[in-house]
Design an enzyme around this catalytic site. Sequence first.
Site, mmCIF file in Angstrom:
data_model
loop_
_atom_site.group_PDB
_atom_site.id
_atom_site.type_symbol
_atom_site.label_atom_id
_atom_site.label_comp_id
_atom_site.label_asym_id
_atom_site.label_seq_id
_atom_site.Cartn_x
_atom_site.Cartn_y
_atom_site.Cartn_z
ATOM 1 N N GLY A 20 4.799 11.055 -72.461
ATOM 2 C CA GLY A 20 6.042 11.049 -71.658
ATOM 3 C C GLY A 20 7.392 11.047 -72.247
ATOM 4 O O GLY A 20 8.289 10.675 -71.754
ATOM 5 N N ASN A 22 9.283 13.766 -72.738
ATOM 6 C CA ASN A 22 9.970 14.544 -71.732
ATOM 7 C C ASN A 22 10.374 13.611 -70.385
ATOM 8 O O ASN A 22 11.518 13.726 -70.088
ATOM 9 C CB ASN A 22 9.440 15.777 -71.425
ATOM 10 C CG ASN A 22 9.586 16.728 -72.476
ATOM 11 O OD1 ASN A 22 10.425 17.301 -72.595
ATOM 12 N ND2 ASN A 22 8.390 17.025 -73.076
ATOM 13 N N ARG A 78 -11.327 17.490 -56.473
ATOM 14 C CA ARG A 78 -10.064 18.134 -56.588
ATOM 15 C C ARG A 78 -9.273 18.025 -55.355
ATOM 16 O O ARG A 78 -7.933 17.765 -55.416
ATOM 17 C CB ARG A 78 -10.007 19.686 -57.298
ATOM 18 C CG ARG A 78 -8.516 19.996 -57.280
ATOM 19 C CD ARG A 78 -8.349 21.199 -58.124
ATOM 20 N NE ARG A 78 -8.674 22.518 -57.771
ATOM 21 C CZ ARG A 78 -8.095 23.594 -58.336
ATOM 22 N NH1 ARG A 78 -7.697 23.716 -59.390
ATOM 23 N NH2 ARG A 78 -8.200 24.775 -57.576
ATOM 24 N N MET A 103 -1.441 17.578 -67.247
ATOM 25 C CA MET A 103 -2.475 18.426 -67.924
ATOM 26 C C MET A 103 -3.589 18.882 -66.977
ATOM 27 O O MET A 103 -4.698 19.273 -67.137
ATOM 28 C CB MET A 103 -3.307 17.851 -69.033
ATOM 29 C CG MET A 103 -2.350 17.457 -70.191
ATOM 30 S SD MET A 103 -1.588 18.901 -71.035
ATOM 31 C CE MET A 103 -2.940 19.804 -71.718
ATOM 32 N N LEU A 106 -3.150 22.736 -61.005
ATOM 33 C CA LEU A 106 -2.985 22.347 -59.574
ATOM 34 C C LEU A 106 -3.562 23.722 -58.600
ATOM 35 O O LEU A 106 -3.258 25.002 -59.061
ATOM 36 C CB LEU A 106 -1.706 22.098 -59.225
ATOM 37 C CG LEU A 106 -1.240 20.808 -59.763
ATOM 38 C CD1 LEU A 106 0.174 20.573 -59.735
ATOM 39 C CD2 LEU A 106 -1.900 19.630 -59.222
ATOM 40 N N ASN A 120 7.697 23.358 -64.558
ATOM 41 C CA ASN A 120 7.023 22.824 -65.556
ATOM 42 C C ASN A 120 7.694 23.248 -66.797
ATOM 43 O O ASN A 120 8.472 24.174 -67.064
ATOM 44 C CB ASN A 120 5.642 23.743 -65.594
ATOM 45 C CG ASN A 120 4.635 23.202 -66.694
ATOM 46 O OD1 ASN A 120 4.505 22.041 -66.906
ATOM 47 N ND2 ASN A 120 4.019 24.187 -67.372
ATOM 48 N N HIS A 122 6.674 24.219 -71.022
ATOM 49 C CA HIS A 122 5.461 24.725 -71.662
ATOM 50 C C HIS A 122 5.763 25.053 -73.118
ATOM 51 O O HIS A 122 6.841 25.394 -73.512
ATOM 52 C CB HIS A 122 4.860 26.076 -71.244
ATOM 53 C CG HIS A 122 3.668 26.381 -71.923
ATOM 54 N ND1 HIS A 122 2.582 26.052 -71.645
ATOM 55 C CD2 HIS A 122 3.563 27.518 -72.866
ATOM 56 C CE1 HIS A 122 1.717 26.491 -72.637
ATOM 57 N NE2 HIS A 122 2.220 27.407 -73.038
ATOM 58 N N SER A 149 9.385 26.499 -73.161
ATOM 59 C CA SER A 149 9.958 27.357 -71.867
ATOM 60 C C SER A 149 9.898 26.433 -70.637
ATOM 61 O O SER A 149 9.108 25.661 -70.670
ATOM 62 C CB SER A 149 9.049 28.622 -71.602
ATOM 63 O OG SER A 149 8.901 29.332 -72.829
ATOM 64 N N ASP A 158 0.898 28.599 -66.066
ATOM 65 C CA ASP A 158 1.937 29.037 -67.224
ATOM 66 C C ASP A 158 2.797 30.589 -66.885
ATOM 67 O O ASP A 158 2.999 31.177 -67.821
ATOM 68 C CB ASP A 158 1.418 28.852 -68.621
ATOM 69 C CG ASP A 158 0.888 27.600 -68.791
ATOM 70 O OD1 ASP A 158 1.390 26.643 -68.235
ATOM 71 O OD2 ASP A 158 0.000 27.509 -69.688
HETATM 72 C C1 GRF Z 1 5.107 18.791 -74.166
HETATM 73 O O1 GRF Z 1 4.682 19.594 -75.470
HETATM 74 C C2 GRF Z 1 5.223 19.837 -73.011
HETATM 75 O O2 GRF Z 1 5.707 21.131 -73.388
HETATM 76 C C3 GRF Z 1 3.659 20.161 -72.834
HETATM 77 O O3 GRF Z 1 3.081 18.600 -73.098
HETATM 78 C C4 GRF Z 1 3.894 18.033 -73.979
HETATM 79 C C5 GRF Z 1 4.220 16.852 -73.296
HETATM 80 O O4 GRF Z 1 4.816 15.782 -74.294
HETATM 81 N N1 GRF Z 1 3.503 20.501 -71.326
HETATM 82 P P1 GRF Z 1 5.451 14.614 -73.876
HETATM 83 O O5 GRF Z 1 4.388 13.808 -72.884
HETATM 84 O O6 GRF Z 1 6.643 14.843 -72.606
HETATM 85 O O7 GRF Z 1 5.839 13.673 -74.963
#
Ligand code: GRF
Length: 224
Positions: A20, A22, A78, A103, A106, A120, A122, A149, A158
């Site tokens: 988490g 981000n 799902r 992860m 969807l 998202n 990536h 991105s 993606d």
């Molecule tokens: C990041 O590298 C993001 O680009 C990818 O998953 C990772 C998540 O990292 N989709 P965090 O949980 O935000 O540390």
Amino acid sequence: VSSSKAEGTPRLAVLISGGGSNMVAIARACASGQVPAIVTLVASDVPEAGGLQRAQELGLTTAVVDRRSLQRDGRPDRAAFEATLEQQLLASSADFVILAGFMRVLSAEFVNRWMGRMLNIHPSLLPRHKGLDTHARALAAGDAEHGASVHFVSPELDGGPLVAQSAVPVLPDDTVASLSARVHAREHMLYPMVIQWLTSGRLLWNDGKPLLDGAPLETPVRLA
Ligand code: GRF
């Protein structure tokens, strides 16, 4: 993290599966006023996700929608997972859904309901290296640059319309750990920046395409 901002402030639901970092960067950007929005929900599909505790420490509302506990005939269900997730999103009155290390893939039905309102991030310079293990693949390919991105989510994994990217050099001694740390640091600037555009109205979804400051985004913005 304040949740007592004016009514009409855009509301973000952040979906995570892991650490988490981000999500934390986004929540801090909201709390500091850099992003004119509030995080009304942090939801994880994994009960052990470290980001859940970090969200609670920031005073954010958390939820777990545990895919493994939602089974039908001994298999992950799902439809039940997505219905439960959707209920959480609606209960949080989310205007936008921010995938941040989420992860789960969807379904097209789910994605289509949120099209233009779901982003998202990536860890690659898309369209290079869709999918998993992007840092190892960038190293194995001998890429001179790598990065992250941000894109609108479409049913193609993606593959949704790109908004912005940030590139880093790949250095001769790089390992997956060193390269991923460099990319992660960029992600924490890139994602709040794009969410700021989205929540301030600079970035719009128009007729299936992103518009930034009124102009179609033919190529993603490159963050210096
Ligand atoms: C990041 O590298 C993001 O680009 C990818 O998953 C990772 C998540 O990292 N989709 P965090 O949980 O935000 O540390």
